[in-house]
Design an enzyme around this catalytic site. Sequence first.
Site, PDB file in Angstrom:
ATOM      1  N   LYS B  78      45.679  41.480  38.598  1.00 50.55           N
ATOM      2  CA  LYS B  78      44.796  40.316  38.441  1.00 50.55           C
ATOM      3  C   LYS B  78      45.261  39.477  37.250  1.00 50.55           C
ATOM      4  O   LYS B  78      45.676  40.022  36.228  1.00 50.55           O
ATOM      5  CB  LYS B  78      43.359  40.802  38.245  1.00 50.55           C
ATOM      6  CG  LYS B  78      42.303  39.707  38.269  1.00 50.55           C
ATOM      7  CD  LYS B  78      40.886  40.278  38.134  1.00 50.55           C
ATOM      8  CE  LYS B  78      39.840  39.168  38.215  1.00 50.55           C
ATOM      9  NZ  LYS B  78      38.454  39.695  38.103  1.00 50.55           N
ATOM     10  N   SER B 158      34.989  37.732  41.561  1.00 49.51           N
ATOM     11  CA  SER B 158      36.092  36.936  41.090  1.00 49.51           C
ATOM     12  C   SER B 158      37.464  37.489  41.447  1.00 49.51           C
ATOM     13  O   SER B 158      38.446  36.739  41.422  1.00 49.51           O
ATOM     14  CB  SER B 158      35.999  36.779  39.573  1.00 49.51           C
ATOM     15  OG  SER B 158      36.255  38.014  38.932  1.00 49.51           O
ATOM     16  N   SER B 182      32.504  41.708  40.514  1.00 53.01           N
ATOM     17  CA  SER B 182      33.775  41.054  40.824  1.00 53.01           C
ATOM     18  C   SER B 182      34.854  41.955  41.420  1.00 53.01           C
ATOM     19  O   SER B 182      35.880  41.447  41.876  1.00 53.01           O
ATOM     20  CB  SER B 182      34.343  40.389  39.559  1.00 53.01           C
ATOM     21  OG  SER B 182      33.686  39.180  39.305  1.00 53.01           O
TER      22      SER B 182
END
Lengths: 95, 495
Positions: B78, B158, B182
């Site tokens: 990420k 997210s 998320s």
Amino acid sequence: MSIDTTIAARVAKLARIKVEDEALPALANEFNTILGFIEQLNEVDVEGIEPMTSVTPMQLRRREDVVTDGNQQDKVLFNAPDAREGFFAVPKVVE
Amino acid sequence: MSDLNKLTLAEARDRLRAKEVTSVELTEACLAKIEASGALNAFVHKTPEIALEQAKAADARLAAGDAPAMCGLPVGIKDLFCTKGVPSQAASRILEGFLPQYESTVTQNLFDAGTVMLGKLNMDEFAMGSSNETSCYGNAVNPWRRGNDDTALTPGGSSGGSASAVAADLCLAATGTDTGGSIRQPAAFTGIVGIKPTYGRCSRWGVVAFASSLDQAGPMTKTVRDAAIMLGTMAGFDPKDSTSAELEVPDFEAMLTGDVKGKKIGIPREYHMDGMPEEIEALWAEGTAMLKAAGAEIVDISLPHTKYALPAYYVIAPAEASSNLARYDGVRYGHRAKLAAGDGITEMYEKTRAEGFGHEVQRRVMVGTYVLSAGFYDAYYNRARRVRTLIKRDFDEAFAAGVDAILTPATPSAAFGLGEMSEADPVQMYLNDVFTVTVNLAGLPGISVPTGVSKQGLPLGLQLIGRPWGEADLLNTAYALETAAGFVAKPGQWW
């Protein structure tokens, strides 16, 4: 409590985010929607309840009070938008 | 050998150790797939040179017989994790061009074990969002579609790029982070597994901070076994994070027996929300029946303050964000606005932050500023922290009464269309996290497991919540649920 454009402008100033005057009414509206949602918290009886400071019952660790890091000026300044002579450079701060 | 990118971590590890495949072959298969999958917009910074170098080193370690579980396995990272010399932007314009001069502890742990990094993954800006629509890179796209309807769907957020990449087999697994859901919400939207560990299990050092008392990193994987393997490598005590737990990391994989006989599974009545789609209720009932059939004891429980979790979160998270994001000032790193003649330092801050932060981030920073401002600190921030104490107490009481894990839906719906929520007010988007946010506020481990498909053919997930530091037991219960559900559906390739 309702947020008007004056309060919205003050909050933007405190947050150091430039918001154009014409965007303030919409911003105030959004604040009111979110704060309206948050108002629900007033229904909860919190008498005698401690505010949470740590989600796991733990004490912050302490370490020896010695220097463990340093001498990395080049790395610290590597990403600066403006670095000169080993310093961060910024616009004039004091008149 | 074809389709190496479709392997699970466990399968690839076993084949690497059996010398049936090399890490370079696995890595090349994933890199080729990534190149062909631009339409998903999952990988936003590709690192093929680093990946192949790491793969060669891993093959050497494997040949020498020194092969930790993750050795040679290609994953995505990420964009929130700082990776040395590799763009790490948190999907924000304000960090454009930022090249960290250090490595986050979680990625360092992965690299020390021989893990291969394929690149950085799309996400909502500063992890603020539930649909990956706030990213400066544009939307990540869900590989799943509603049958033959070609509407582009959100992979959730997210960690949307991570979810999309794992579901589409661009990598064997990915890292995610979870502040209010998320990891778990995007995992549920894409038919994969995602675990948010207990607060303190994974080091936050080098992970761009959103809300420090809530943020936790975790793995996003194709199976529960893979989550056990990867979490074991990501986790561990780190003196550089003052909230990192000084605890042994158990061998999570070794504890996957699938035996849940006699385990007490709590079903919280407050999670039956008004207006919840029937198929979510049905999914939850089916999951409950599966665990019961596997020998678990099902008990109704009450978590009375559930309703107040989202409003408390939307005070605490923005408050912490407004403080954390104060560091983006145009001085030390990232973007600085062009200044007009006569502009001073205040104009520099204000213009830099207005140009660098997207709309949602600005909004949350300002809400946080407001709730922390003089005169409102007690009314908003301290009240929210008191409510947080009560939310955690609800869970403490359930566990004290003997409950081993809690079963809930992961999300209130299946994946929605990109742009479909653009007219809604911000609170409508926040409701996506209604089942997951309680877990962050209480610091507990939570895992999302795909267990069914919606009427439109989209994956749906259930969430299991465990005791603090009880990831091993939680993963085992999730393994039993995964086995019973037998979810094997994959998205049809259109991209």
